[in-house]
Design a protein around this motif. Structure first.
Motif, short mmCIF file in Angstrom:
data_model
loop_
_atom_site.label_atom_id
_atom_site.label_comp_id
_atom_site.label_asym_id
_atom_site.label_seq_id
_atom_site.Cartn_x
_atom_site.Cartn_y
_atom_site.Cartn_z
N GLY A 44 0.86 -1.19 0.00
CA GLY A 44 0.00 0.00 0.00
C GLY A 44 0.89 1.23 0.00
N HIS A 45 0.28 2.43 -0.13
CA HIS A 45 1.11 3.64 -0.04
C HIS A 45 0.49 4.63 0.94
CE1 HIS A 45 -1.38 6.23 -2.76
NE2 HIS A 45 -1.64 5.10 -3.39
N TYR A 46 1.37 5.31 1.67
CA TYR A 46 0.92 6.21 2.73
C TYR A 46 1.05 7.68 2.33
CZ TYR A 46 5.89 6.47 3.96
OH TYR A 46 7.25 6.67 3.92
N THR B 245 -9.58 7.44 0.45
CA THR B 245 -9.73 6.21 -0.35
C THR B 245 -8.42 5.82 -1.01
OG1 THR B 245 -11.23 5.12 -1.92
CG2 THR B 245 -10.39 7.29 -2.58
N ASP B 246 -7.48 6.81 -1.19
CA ASP B 246 -6.24 6.58 -1.95
C ASP B 246 -5.05 7.07 -1.16
OD1 ASP B 246 -4.33 6.15 -3.89
OD2 ASP B 246 -4.89 7.89 -5.08
N ASP B 247 -4.43 6.31 -0.37
CA ASP B 247 -4.63 4.89 -0.17
C ASP B 247 -4.60 4.62 1.33
OD1 ASP B 247 -4.79 2.17 -1.05
OD2 ASP B 247 -2.62 1.96 -0.91
N MET C 113 6.07 7.26 -1.85
CA MET C 113 6.32 8.04 -3.07
C MET C 113 5.43 7.62 -4.23
SD MET C 113 8.54 10.48 -2.67
CE MET C 113 9.01 10.89 -4.36
N GLU C 114 4.36 6.89 -3.95
CA GLU C 114 3.56 6.32 -5.04
C GLU C 114 2.98 7.40 -5.94
OE1 GLU C 114 0.41 4.48 -7.39
OE2 GLU C 114 0.19 6.17 -6.02
N GLU C 115 2.54 8.50 -5.35
CA GLU C 115 1.89 9.55 -6.14
C GLU C 115 2.91 10.41 -6.89
OE1 GLU C 115 -1.05 9.21 -6.60
OE2 GLU C 115 -2.17 8.67 -4.80
N TYR C 116 4.16 10.08 -6.77
CA TYR C 116 5.18 10.86 -7.47
C TYR C 116 6.20 9.93 -8.12
CZ TYR C 116 7.52 15.22 -8.55
OH TYR C 116 8.05 16.31 -9.22
N ALA D 71 -10.31 9.82 -6.41
CA ALA D 71 -8.99 9.60 -5.79
C ALA D 71 -8.05 10.80 -5.97
CB ALA D 71 -8.34 8.36 -6.39
N HIS D 72 -7.97 11.37 -7.16
CA HIS D 72 -7.02 12.46 -7.39
C HIS D 72 -7.71 13.81 -7.56
CE1 HIS D 72 -3.46 9.73 -8.79
NE2 HIS D 72 -4.01 9.30 -7.68
N SER D 73 -8.98 13.87 -7.18
CA SER D 73 -9.77 15.09 -7.39
C SER D 73 -10.04 15.79 -6.07
CB SER D 73 -11.11 14.75 -8.04
OG SER D 73 -10.93 13.95 -9.17
ZN LIG Z 1 -3.22 7.82 -6.36
#
Ligand SMILES: [Zn+2]
Ligand SMILES: [Zn+2]
Ligand SMILES: [Zn+2]
Ligand SMILES: [Zn+2]
Lengths: 472, 472
Positions: free
Chosen positions: B96-98, B129-131, B163-166, B442-444
């Protein structure tokens, strides 16, 4: 004509004074595009006014109100002048602009842009050629007339603006107001704000292309989409736009919009014969481009492409991804921009109809669910004068007298809207009499004016006044 | 199976504790894209570590060095954990990512983004929800196991990155290092970082599209040109680019590049039969688009377009005019960007050859003097798992147990590179087990997680552990 040698030797004698006068003008960074430099634009108006008054000119400022789009930014004054009021003399209206393009050393200038630097017989500095050199040139030649004790053979009407490089805000309004007042006795107009075609041969310019600017808006989803989630299920506006763009013009420059070329005036035998004499080569174009990506390999077709045929350029897309990197967005709404350079006898309204109808038809063929809208954002007409008019004959004689050659008769691919404005408002002939060379870099770094162009150019302006008094 | 009701009622009982735990996580703005918030990302790693340790988990941090492109910015730690070491039990790797996407109230959020707000049984907040919701969900269900006195039926291996979102900087390297160490006993992988297809029906996800990103560079003159002066005499790079763009894909989404569709796996009868059962409607797509610009009007073709066929999106142009207004520049060098979403059995290298050869051929047909170069900027492969694998069977049984329905078997149009990374490195089955709904945003702005998804979702994770112990 016996007076001209006297005038010319006075001009030669005053050369250091003239260069000093231009130095003082270049030192004032009168950048009209930068609001924080507006006081400098006003300072330049004052400098010009003082120089004109020293000649005995009556000067008035016209204040055209606030600049569009700004809360509290006054437009710089339009400087009007009158020198001489002899009813027996003709009245020549001189237009020029005292504002300049932005410039900064860090853009790549070899010298400080707002300091006139002389090197190898060349004067470098912002505004040296566009348009402070020519404007100061008028003052130079009139000073020489007076100091040589020669009667100035015409009355002069001046109109110098300070917003030319930023859309000439207020100028058309002023022309409309003053056409029956300050400008009412005008017999002919002379504008020195363009350039020789090349670098060696003087020119007179008798035509300009117009420009009609279009936008195609394609809109689909309510917001930009992720191409992973929606790619393959949604109609993409950018796809439609590139298909429409591809229908406008081919890679060889041929406009694909039906009806446009039908409006273009045919080449007469007389016009066809003009090109041979003109001093220009395709190599000069390649030097200007910095590449060999010229469309045509012969001089005549190249010149025709530049000034007597329309051209269509696609400028870009608003609303799409436009920076470096690799973003995977599907843009929701894109605005494609293109423009058409117009020539005689294209009618602007008719052109709009051709363009918009065609895009509508091509959009229908795409059978897309997205919405397509084409519109004209702005348009300025082409202008064509007559090189046989006495105003041009006078300028040709002046050129011959100073440079000892016949001028090239040229047209410009770009637009100088003020030429058309004066012609329409006053119904008098307008002459474009360039001082600088084609490689002066008017809007680039290291803008320059060659000393011979400045000094011989000042002589040409003086000789023009002499001949136009006789010809008109 | 008799233990599950006990687990579920403990989860129901602990609901306030679970919501409080998520509140604390959302309150830490662990935005990986904003360097100035890097300490917050680290704070979130510490919070997660503390919560894991309370369960008895052995936690270790892995520091992957500095972030690419920054002088002095340390990557946040990758949090590794182990809970249980019974050699008789199977080992399940949880990823998962924090970290979270950026968020600010002024973007249009109805509530403070870094404050978990419960309203009408929905939890709003960045990361809900993410994540963070799913990551905290694992902790929740394990706490419930322990407080209910039920033996956890598997050993757990955790891998949580920040770092998942980047771009998941450092993650592939870590997987390579740890595949025979921390991860070596892994029997199956479970990732909860995607969403149900719609809003009502739980799903298991067994496929992802890949993406190959391309750039077409067209260059001509040495610098941007004025379209008045050069329009009609110079070959324009933008004209060539729009012609090339127009050859890639039609307005109905059909890819025009020969060879691409030939690589796509044919639809089998078995696959064809799957779509009917899936809970999805074209209206849901239209709601997501905010328009009726869907390409297809039936559910099956829409779903196939999203996840089992390739799609080509044109993203934009670098180097052209891209803002509002009407600039008349001819861009000297333009870079057109597009990408292709890939599916089985497209080979990435073969695709590059198809794309680049085709663009080269089409460029030759244009007969332009400009230079055209096509290249792949980056590529990530598609991923396809088997929904018949025991890992999926376990998740299906868990879903049935909690939601009382069969899950939809879905694929995603976008990519989740870590799924492929784990599968390749460990050679074990990877399951995507979503917790949130398709409209979670999720990204909004106003990202949310419905309370039933959070609580029933935590139960589903717990039931999955129960069943996977039996199935594997
Ligand atoms: Zn995401
Ligand atoms: Zn100018
Ligand atoms: Zn200018
Ligand atoms: Zn995520």
């Amino acid at each position: 004509m016996s007076e001209l040698p006297k005038l010319f030797s006075k001009i030669d004698e005053l050369k250091p004074v003239f260069i000093d006068r231009l130095s003082k003008a270049v030192a004032i960074p009168s950048v009209s595009a930068e609001p924080e430099r507006r006081p400098k634009v006003v300072e330049m108006a004052n400098y010009l006014s003082e120089e004109l008054k020293k000649l005995g000119t009556i000067v008035e400022f016209r204040h055209m109100g606030k600049q569009d789009g700004f809360e509290d930014l006054q437009l710089p004054p339009i400087v009007l002048g009158k020198l001489g009021n002899d009813p027996a003399k003709k009245n020549i209206l001189i237009y020029g602009h005292y504002d300049v393009q932005p410039a900064a050393l860090e853009d790549g200038w070899a010298t400080e842009p707002f300091e006139l630097v002389e090197k190898d017989d060349v004067l470098y500095g912002r505004g040296s050629t566009d348009d402070k050199g020519p404007v100061i040139g008028w003052i130079n030649t009139l000073q020489a007339y007076q100091e040589a004790g020669i009667d100035i053979p015409v009355n002069l009407i001046f109109c110098f603006e300070g917003m030319e490089e930023y859309g000439s805000d207020g100028l058309d309004e002023l022309i409309e107001i003053e056409k029956d007042k300050w400008f009412k006795d005008t017999d002919a107009v002379c504008i020195s704000d363009n350039y020789w075609l090349g670098t060696t041969h003087p020119a007179l310019t008798y035509g300009l292309r117009g420009v009609s600017y279009y936008q195609i808006t394609v809109s689909g989803p309510g917001a930009d989409l992720h191409s992973g989630v929606f790619g393959g299920t949604a109609a993409e506006p950018m796809t439609d736009l590139v298909h429409l763009f591809s229908k406008l013009v081919t890679s060889d420059g041929t406009i694909q919009i039906p009806g446009v070329m039908d409006m273009v005036a045919p080449v007469t035998e007389e016009e066809d014969a003009l090109y041979e004499k003109i001093h220009f080569s395709v190599e000069e174009l390649q030097n200007a481009l910095g590449s060999k990506t010229n469309l045509f390999d012969d001089k005549k077709r190249t010149l025709m492409g530049r000034w007597r045929y329309p051209s269509l350029s696609i400028h870009g897309v608003e609303g799409a991804f436009s920076t470096t990197g690799a973003k995977t967005v599907i843009p929701a709404k894109v605005k494609g921009k293109f423009s058409i350079r117009t020539v005689p006898n294209i009618e602007m309204d008719q052109l709009d109809r051709c363009v918009i109808d065609y895009i509508d038809q091509e959009a229908k063929k795409l059978n897309t669910k997205n919405t397509v809208k084409a519109e004209c954002l702005h348009a300025g007409n082409w202008w064509l004068s007559s090189p046989n008019h006495p105003n041009y004959v006078a300028a040709a004689k002046a050129t011959k007298e100073v440079w000892n050659v016949e001028p090239d008769y040229t047209r410009e691919g770009g637009s100088i809207p003020v030429a058309l404005s004066f012609e329409k408002a006053l119904n008098k002939n307008v002459l474009l009499l360039p001082m600088g060379r084609g490689d002066d870099g008017a809007h680039s770094i290291n803008e320059k004016l060659n000393v011979p162009n400045y000094i011989q150019g000042s002589k040409t302006l003086g000789a023009y006044l002499f001949y136009v008094a006789a010809e008109l």
